[in-house]
Scaffold this motif. Sequence first.
Motif, PDB file in Angstrom:
ATOM      1  N   LEU A  98      -2.691   4.488   2.833  1.00 46.01           N
ATOM      2  CA  LEU A  98      -1.420   5.118   2.819  1.00 46.01           C
ATOM      3  C   LEU A  98      -0.182   4.280   3.272  1.00 46.01           C
ATOM      4  CD1 LEU A  98      -2.610   8.821   4.142  1.00 46.01           C
ATOM      5  CD2 LEU A  98      -1.579   8.069   1.985  1.00 46.01           C
ATOM      6  N   GLY A  99      -0.530   3.014   3.693  1.00 44.47           N
ATOM      7  CA  GLY A  99       0.434   2.154   4.067  1.00 44.47           C
ATOM      8  C   GLY A  99       0.381   2.209   5.846  1.00 44.47           C
TER       9      GLY A  99
ATOM     10  N   PHE B 225       0.902  12.893   7.482  1.00 42.65           N
ATOM     11  CA  PHE B 225       0.445  11.651   7.888  1.00 42.65           C
ATOM     12  C   PHE B 225       0.983  10.262   7.561  1.00 42.65           C
ATOM     13  CE2 PHE B 225      -2.021   7.649   8.467  1.00 42.65           C
ATOM     14  CZ  PHE B 225      -2.523   7.857   9.739  1.00 42.65           C
ATOM     15  N   GLY B 226       1.421  10.093   6.326  1.00 41.92           N
ATOM     16  CA  GLY B 226       2.072   8.963   5.619  1.00 41.92           C
ATOM     17  C   GLY B 226       3.478   9.156   6.078  1.00 41.92           C
ATOM     18  N   PRO B 227       4.225  10.240   5.563  1.00 39.95           N
ATOM     19  CA  PRO B 227       5.748  10.378   5.972  1.00 39.95           C
ATOM     20  C   PRO B 227       6.043  10.153   7.581  1.00 39.95           C
ATOM     21  CG  PRO B 227       5.117  12.171   4.553  1.00 39.95           C
ATOM     22  CD  PRO B 227       3.785  11.308   4.901  1.00 39.95           C
ATOM     23  N   ARG B 228       5.027  10.376   8.376  1.00 42.11           N
ATOM     24  CA  ARG B 228       5.406  10.376   9.803  1.00 42.11           C
ATOM     25  C   ARG B 228       5.268   8.936   9.849  1.00 42.11           C
ATOM     26  NH1 ARG B 228       1.848  15.324  11.776  1.00 42.11           N
ATOM     27  NH2 ARG B 228       3.505  16.748  12.158  1.00 42.11           N
ATOM     28  N   LEU B 229       4.194   8.257   9.504  1.00 43.32           N
ATOM     29  CA  LEU B 229       4.228   6.904   9.808  1.00 43.32           C
ATOM     30  C   LEU B 229       5.749   6.114   9.485  1.00 43.32           C
ATOM     31  CD1 LEU B 229       1.043   5.468   7.903  1.00 43.32           C
ATOM     32  CD2 LEU B 229       1.382   5.938  10.226  1.00 43.32           C
TER      33      LEU B 229
ATOM     34  N   ARG C 152       0.618  -1.093   0.058  1.00 42.42           N
ATOM     35  CA  ARG C 152      -0.050  -0.154  -0.182  1.00 42.42           C
ATOM     36  C   ARG C 152       0.978   1.232   0.062  1.00 42.42           C
ATOM     37  NH1 ARG C 152      -3.140  -2.413   4.688  1.00 42.42           N
ATOM     38  NH2 ARG C 152      -4.080  -4.170   3.779  1.00 42.42           N
ATOM     39  N   ARG C 153       2.009   1.001   0.646  1.00 40.88           N
ATOM     40  CA  ARG C 153       2.831   2.250   0.492  1.00 40.88           C
ATOM     41  C   ARG C 153       3.271   2.610  -0.963  1.00 40.88           C
ATOM     42  NH1 ARG C 153       5.360   1.729   6.038  1.00 40.88           N
ATOM     43  NH2 ARG C 153       7.156   0.391   5.224  1.00 40.88           N
ATOM     44  N   ARG C 154       3.679   1.476  -1.865  1.00 42.00           N
ATOM     45  CA  ARG C 154       4.034   1.774  -3.408  1.00 42.00           C
ATOM     46  C   ARG C 154       2.678   2.036  -3.851  1.00 42.00           C
ATOM     47  NH1 ARG C 154       8.817  -1.631  -3.871  1.00 42.00           N
ATOM     48  NH2 ARG C 154       9.564  -1.624  -1.750  1.00 42.00           N
ATOM     49  N   ILE C 155       1.611   1.685  -3.798  1.00 45.57           N
ATOM     50  CA  ILE C 155       0.513   1.586  -4.563  1.00 45.57           C
ATOM     51  C   ILE C 155      -0.595   2.657  -3.783  1.00 45.57           C
ATOM     52  CG2 ILE C 155      -1.287   0.476  -5.909  1.00 45.57           C
ATOM     53  CD1 ILE C 155       0.660  -2.029  -5.945  1.00 45.57           C
ATOM     54  N   GLY C 156      -0.433   3.712  -3.775  1.00 44.46           N
ATOM     55  CA  GLY C 156      -1.540   4.738  -3.028  1.00 44.46           C
ATOM     56  C   GLY C 156      -2.909   4.577  -3.573  1.00 44.46           C
TER      57      GLY C 156
END
Lengths: 296, 334, 304
Positions: free
Chosen positions: C198-199, A144-148, A121-125
């Motif tokens: 978003l993973g 949000f995503g980068p923080r994850l 899911r990180r590669r395929i948004g």
Amino acid sequence: MEQQTVTEDHAPTSAASTMDQRPGLHVDIGQRRRAQHNEVHITLKDVTVKYGTFTAVRGVSLEVPRKEITALIGPSGCGKSTLLRTLNRMNDLVPTASVAGSVRYNGEDIYDADVDPVEVRRRIGMVFQKPNPFPKSIYDNVAFGPRLNGVKRELDDIVEKSLRRAALWDEVKDKLGQSGLSLSGGQQQRLCIARAIAVDPDVILMDEPCSALDPIATLRIEELMREMTSDYTIVIVTHNMQQAARVSDRTAFFTVDVDNPQQERSGVLVEVDDTETIFTQASDERTEAYITGRFG
Amino acid sequence: MSTTLTTPEPSKLRGIGGGRADRLFRGTLIFAASSVLVILAAMIIRTTIEAWPVFAKEGLFGFVFGQQWSVGTSRSEVTGTYGAFPFIYGTIKTSLIAVVVAVPLAIGIALFTNEVAPKWLRRPLAYTVDTLAMVPSIVYALVGMYFFRLYVWGPAGQVIADSPLTSVPIIGGFFSGPVLLSSYWSAANILAIMILPIITAICRDVFAQVPEDERNAAYAMGATRWEVMSKVIVPHSFSGIVGGTMLGLGRALGETLAVAVLIGSSQRWAGRLFAGGDSMTAVIANTFADAHPEAIWALLAIGVTLFFITMFVNIGARLIVARVGGRVGGGAVI
Amino acid sequence: MTIDTQPRAVLDPEPQSLRETTRNARRRERFSKGMTFLLFGTVMAAIVPLVTLLTIVVVNGWPAINGEFFTQVEPLSYRDRGGGYLHGIVGTLYMTGIATLISAPLGLGAAVYLNERPGRYANIVRFFTDVMTGVPSVFVGLAVYALIVSGSGGFGLGFGTLAGAIALSIIMLPIVVRSSEEMLRLVPADLKAASYGLGARQWQTTFRVTLPAAAPGLTTGAILAVARGAGETAPLIMTALGARQVVTQLTGAPQSDVGLLMLGGFRQPFDAGIERAWAGGFTLIAIVLILSIVARAIARRSQL
């Protein structure tokens, strides 16, 4: 201006003007006739998706080229959204869902036992039908995503770049602290696109991303999508024929098939081809009937 | 397919160990969820073990129907006589009367709140009734003792005892005097007030579930508001009302301090309404602090009996409420 | 034609004005009005006792409230005036606080489980949580006594703060679980899907999206559970036991509680003790009602 940048790539004339002047059958599709497509990014081979005993999608084989837009169209219930969700394993979240066949991303089966769905899911948004920003600030939504992934330092950069990429920066740069929910519907959807971009995927799935938006906001998103093909592979599900015709390079037509022994209704892929071919000389009469029915 | 497509090299998707945090997370959640079951099981097993000598000596029948309760002072064996009938009788009697008083009121309040009151008044009304549930039991006990039993239930009981009702055959004796201030009657009344909110809340929820279509259909046939309420809404909600009633009954059975203070603590049970008596919770609360070990086992035996009675009532209630509709009563758990 | 078999005139003698109603309709309408009025009466039957109760507690409790009540302990004899419930207030807050620390995380975890992992086990847990809300509080007191306080359970902790707090936490736990679950259920599936898209992992989604989105509602549920715990007295008879001075130890010494002090005071025929009990009742009602008002204010602000 953002609108001008669109012209650099595939869509020299504004799609909307075509639609406005000549409503009905005439849609702008001629720009994306291609002799050669890019290399394959995602390959589906004989994919069948079931919810419990119900077969939602049966035997789909499809190739998604890199940095192009592939549209999935068809009547409601044909399983196109279900299929889209199997491309980044969102269906894993439905306890009864099961997937057979193979989905290869860069040649690697994303359903292999040792593949982490989170990494997929990180590669395929994904961008959803209804704009769904978190009830947080605009900044926090994008971050949000980068923080994850533990990004802390270059966060400001990533947020700005993502918002620019989603053509939203100029509108929100002075109010990054405001709630994402304070934006208009179209802006919210572009925020969701920015949020998806921020984790640096190379494929973005869009599930009827404009169905909740007005025509002007829709146009904005469509322009953005065309522009995004310079970096991203996009797969879009839409029930709007004109939209598929306007934005996509390739179109896959699905339908509901009841032709099996159990009298089950499940989605099947009828054909996939260049968007122009599908809309002007579809080889299957079901496709043609559907498209002319929709336009006529 | 008309076009040529080439396949690039694979990229790495696997070998990322982030799933471990999720497994830990899920383990924690399972632990938390299981704690409910573990606590419930531990409580019932431990109390049953401790109360066992009393059950063993009296036998289940002897314990439930025995009339005499005289506690011994031993630390190691059961020497007294433990017949809990007066308490079980008092608990069931006061709870049933409370339900009989509270259910019609609760249905009325819920109908008024949902169907009659103007929109702006509905929430305040619901809050007001819910506030009754927030008042601590000990405060009900205090106000019951120094106000309601002296100025409301006592005089009201006297009026009933002086009325011709007492000369009706069979049931007349039930309402006969003398009227004691601390009695089954006072305890039942305080219980009725205390269980009113939960029954009302359930009724509000089930009434709200009656489809708008059915309501409109009745109105379209020229039904009056009362006819819609009594012929459409209440019948449609019948099983929900039953479930709510049983939940209220469960609460009444287990209510402690208000009953302990108001029931009169008489170890002789009486058939009359206005006589003093005792209840399971009352005897536990009133005698625990001074009890010798063997008396504590006996109180635990009462506690275990009470637990099973309330659990059966509650399970029945929950099954009925759950069948009516998943979301009903969610707001009324408190 | 069959329509003619019943002459129209029988059903409808002459065109009638809408303003003319039949006797039957008038009777039904009157009956409906009467019954509606009766329903209003039932509402009064709930409101009058509530207002009466609050009024009486205020009238009797307010005069007995003074600085001494909150700063001193009760004199040894119920005959003596003066003194207060300091030890009881400390005990109530102490035990309720610890009970909250136990039941809130545990209950929230269980609620997240019920919400995130639906299935047979979740249904069993949910069902018994509902059953647990109906377990008499006095039984919880007895059980905690048997399990933890008395030596026979293997702990032998003795009467005291911790035992009382554990009893209260068992009473609060199912309330926290069910109210939290209701609130978590309101979090739109869209938001969770966006996070997964978003993973994000499950724990990340829970802590960064689901719980923040439901925060106001979760707070409301927790506060209502605290209010319930603060007002409980019966189980403390078997676990805290009661004390005559301020107790700070967690274990090893019986603890006091406002409700226990009231129970001791108002069942003795001495005015001074009864007056302090009224003041205690006033204090409890004030705590509980303020908590519930705060809880509702937070709930109303919730975006869900």
